[in-house]
Design a protein around this motif. Structure first.
Motif, PDB file in Angstrom:
ATOM      1  N   SER A 265     -28.503  81.803  -7.008  1.00  0.00           N
ATOM      2  CA  SER A 265     -27.382  81.983  -6.326  1.00  0.00           C
ATOM      3  C   SER A 265     -27.510  83.414  -5.506  1.00  0.00           C
ATOM      4  O   SER A 265     -27.197  83.584  -4.452  1.00  0.00           O
ATOM      5  N   ARG A 266     -28.170  84.455  -6.426  1.00  0.00           N
ATOM      6  CA  ARG A 266     -28.218  85.781  -5.639  1.00  0.00           C
ATOM      7  C   ARG A 266     -29.076  85.668  -4.515  1.00  0.00           C
ATOM      8  O   ARG A 266     -28.918  86.341  -3.335  1.00  0.00           O
ATOM      9  N   ALA A 267     -30.135  84.947  -4.647  1.00  0.00           N
ATOM     10  CA  ALA A 267     -31.456  84.691  -3.808  1.00  0.00           C
ATOM     11  C   ALA A 267     -30.930  83.718  -2.557  1.00  0.00           C
ATOM     12  O   ALA A 267     -31.233  84.435  -1.116  1.00  0.00           O
ATOM     13  N   ILE A 268     -30.246  82.883  -2.679  1.00  0.00           N
ATOM     14  CA  ILE A 268     -29.254  82.428  -1.538  1.00  0.00           C
ATOM     15  C   ILE A 268     -28.538  83.323  -0.815  1.00  0.00           C
ATOM     16  O   ILE A 268     -28.683  83.257   0.428  1.00  0.00           O
ATOM     17  N   ALA A 269     -27.634  83.873  -1.406  1.00  0.00           N
ATOM     18  CA  ALA A 269     -26.892  84.845  -0.955  1.00  0.00           C
ATOM     19  C   ALA A 269     -27.737  85.954  -0.117  1.00  0.00           C
ATOM     20  O   ALA A 269     -27.072  86.379   1.158  1.00  0.00           O
TER      21      ALA A 269
ATOM     22  N   GLN B 239     -20.298  81.273  -4.372  1.00  0.00           N
ATOM     23  CA  GLN B 239     -19.022  80.839  -3.784  1.00  0.00           C
ATOM     24  C   GLN B 239     -18.446  82.151  -3.259  1.00  0.00           C
ATOM     25  O   GLN B 239     -18.025  82.266  -2.459  1.00  0.00           O
ATOM     26  N   GLU B 240     -18.226  83.200  -4.280  1.00  0.00           N
ATOM     27  CA  GLU B 240     -17.732  84.417  -4.059  1.00  0.00           C
ATOM     28  C   GLU B 240     -18.528  85.134  -2.878  1.00  0.00           C
ATOM     29  O   GLU B 240     -18.050  85.950  -1.925  1.00  0.00           O
ATOM     30  N   TYR B 241     -19.904  85.158  -3.037  1.00  0.00           N
ATOM     31  CA  TYR B 241     -20.629  85.494  -1.833  1.00  0.00           C
ATOM     32  C   TYR B 241     -20.168  85.089  -0.344  1.00  0.00           C
ATOM     33  O   TYR B 241     -20.259  85.514   0.609  1.00  0.00           O
ATOM     34  N   VAL B 242     -20.284  83.563  -0.399  1.00  0.00           N
ATOM     35  CA  VAL B 242     -19.849  82.758   0.491  1.00  0.00           C
ATOM     36  C   VAL B 242     -18.464  83.111   1.058  1.00  0.00           C
ATOM     37  O   VAL B 242     -18.453  83.532   2.444  1.00  0.00           O
ATOM     38  N   GLU B 243     -17.499  83.247   0.663  1.00  0.00           N
ATOM     39  CA  GLU B 243     -16.248  83.623   0.865  1.00  0.00           C
ATOM     40  C   GLU B 243     -16.067  85.429   1.415  1.00  0.00           C
ATOM     41  O   GLU B 243     -15.432  85.414   2.325  1.00  0.00           O
ATOM     42  N   ASN B 244     -16.868  85.835   0.602  1.00  0.00           N
ATOM     43  CA  ASN B 244     -17.030  87.446   1.321  1.00  0.00           C
ATOM     44  C   ASN B 244     -17.502  87.561   2.511  1.00  0.00           C
ATOM     45  O   ASN B 244     -17.180  88.229   3.581  1.00  0.00           O
ATOM     46  N   ALA B 245     -18.856  86.759   2.932  1.00  0.00           N
ATOM     47  CA  ALA B 245     -19.338  86.783   3.944  1.00  0.00           C
ATOM     48  C   ALA B 245     -18.499  86.211   5.081  1.00  0.00           C
ATOM     49  O   ALA B 245     -18.231  86.792   6.303  1.00  0.00           O
ATOM     50  N   LYS B 246     -17.593  85.298   4.714  1.00  0.00           N
ATOM     51  CA  LYS B 246     -16.756  84.622   5.901  1.00  0.00           C
ATOM     52  C   LYS B 246     -15.420  85.607   6.212  1.00  0.00           C
ATOM     53  O   LYS B 246     -15.249  85.785   7.338  1.00  0.00           O
ATOM     54  N   LYS B 247     -15.170  86.334   5.019  1.00  0.00           N
ATOM     55  CA  LYS B 247     -14.157  87.476   5.420  1.00  0.00           C
ATOM     56  C   LYS B 247     -14.826  88.431   6.170  1.00  0.00           C
ATOM     57  O   LYS B 247     -14.152  88.901   7.278  1.00  0.00           O
ATOM     58  N   GLU B 248     -15.919  88.912   5.960  1.00  0.00           N
ATOM     59  CA  GLU B 248     -16.619  89.862   6.743  1.00  0.00           C
ATOM     60  C   GLU B 248     -16.910  89.500   8.149  1.00  0.00           C
ATOM     61  O   GLU B 248     -16.583  90.306   9.251  1.00  0.00           O
TER      62      GLU B 248
END
Length: 115
Positions: free
Chosen positions: A75-79, A98-107
């Motif tokens: 997961s970390r490597a994908i992020a 999922q949290e990394y993805v949501e965070n990226a979308k917010k950014e």
């Protein structure tokens, strides 16, 4: 960024899919990626293109194969790969994918701001 929201989200999802592909191949090899997509299609009726909307299923399958520690690593490597592709910096170490993805979308302004 000037892109209509729908196109920006499509570009984001494509970056996410490429990050998944590149990471799984780098960590496990191309045959595992093919098997993973085949399993998701056969047992969960999820195609590669549907994955951004079904990350939970992907993570469940990866967890079943690699265990929770392996899942965290993948997961970390994908992020990291996703954030690199999106040209944004990554901070936290303990997020779920999922949290990394949501965070990226917010950014990128692709998520409604939380109120």
């Amino acid at each position: 960024n000037g892109l209509p929201q729908g196109q920006a989200l499509a570009d984001f999802n494509e970056a996410l899919l490429k990050a998944i592909d590149v990471t799984v191949v780098a960590l496990t090899g191309p045959s595992v990626l093919g098997s993973l997509y085949q399993h998701l299609k056969e047992f969960h009726d999820i195609s590669r293109d549907d994955l951004p909307n079904h990350l939970d299923k992907l993570l469940n399958v990866l967890s079943g194969i690699f265990g929770s520690k392996g899942l965290r690593t993948i997961s970390r490597a994908i992020a990291v790969e996703l954030y690199f592709r999106l040209k944004i910096s990554i901070q936290k170490n303990n997020y779920t994918l999922q949290e990394y993805v949501e965070n990226a979308k917010k950014e990128l302004g692709l998520s409604p701001a939380s109120h």
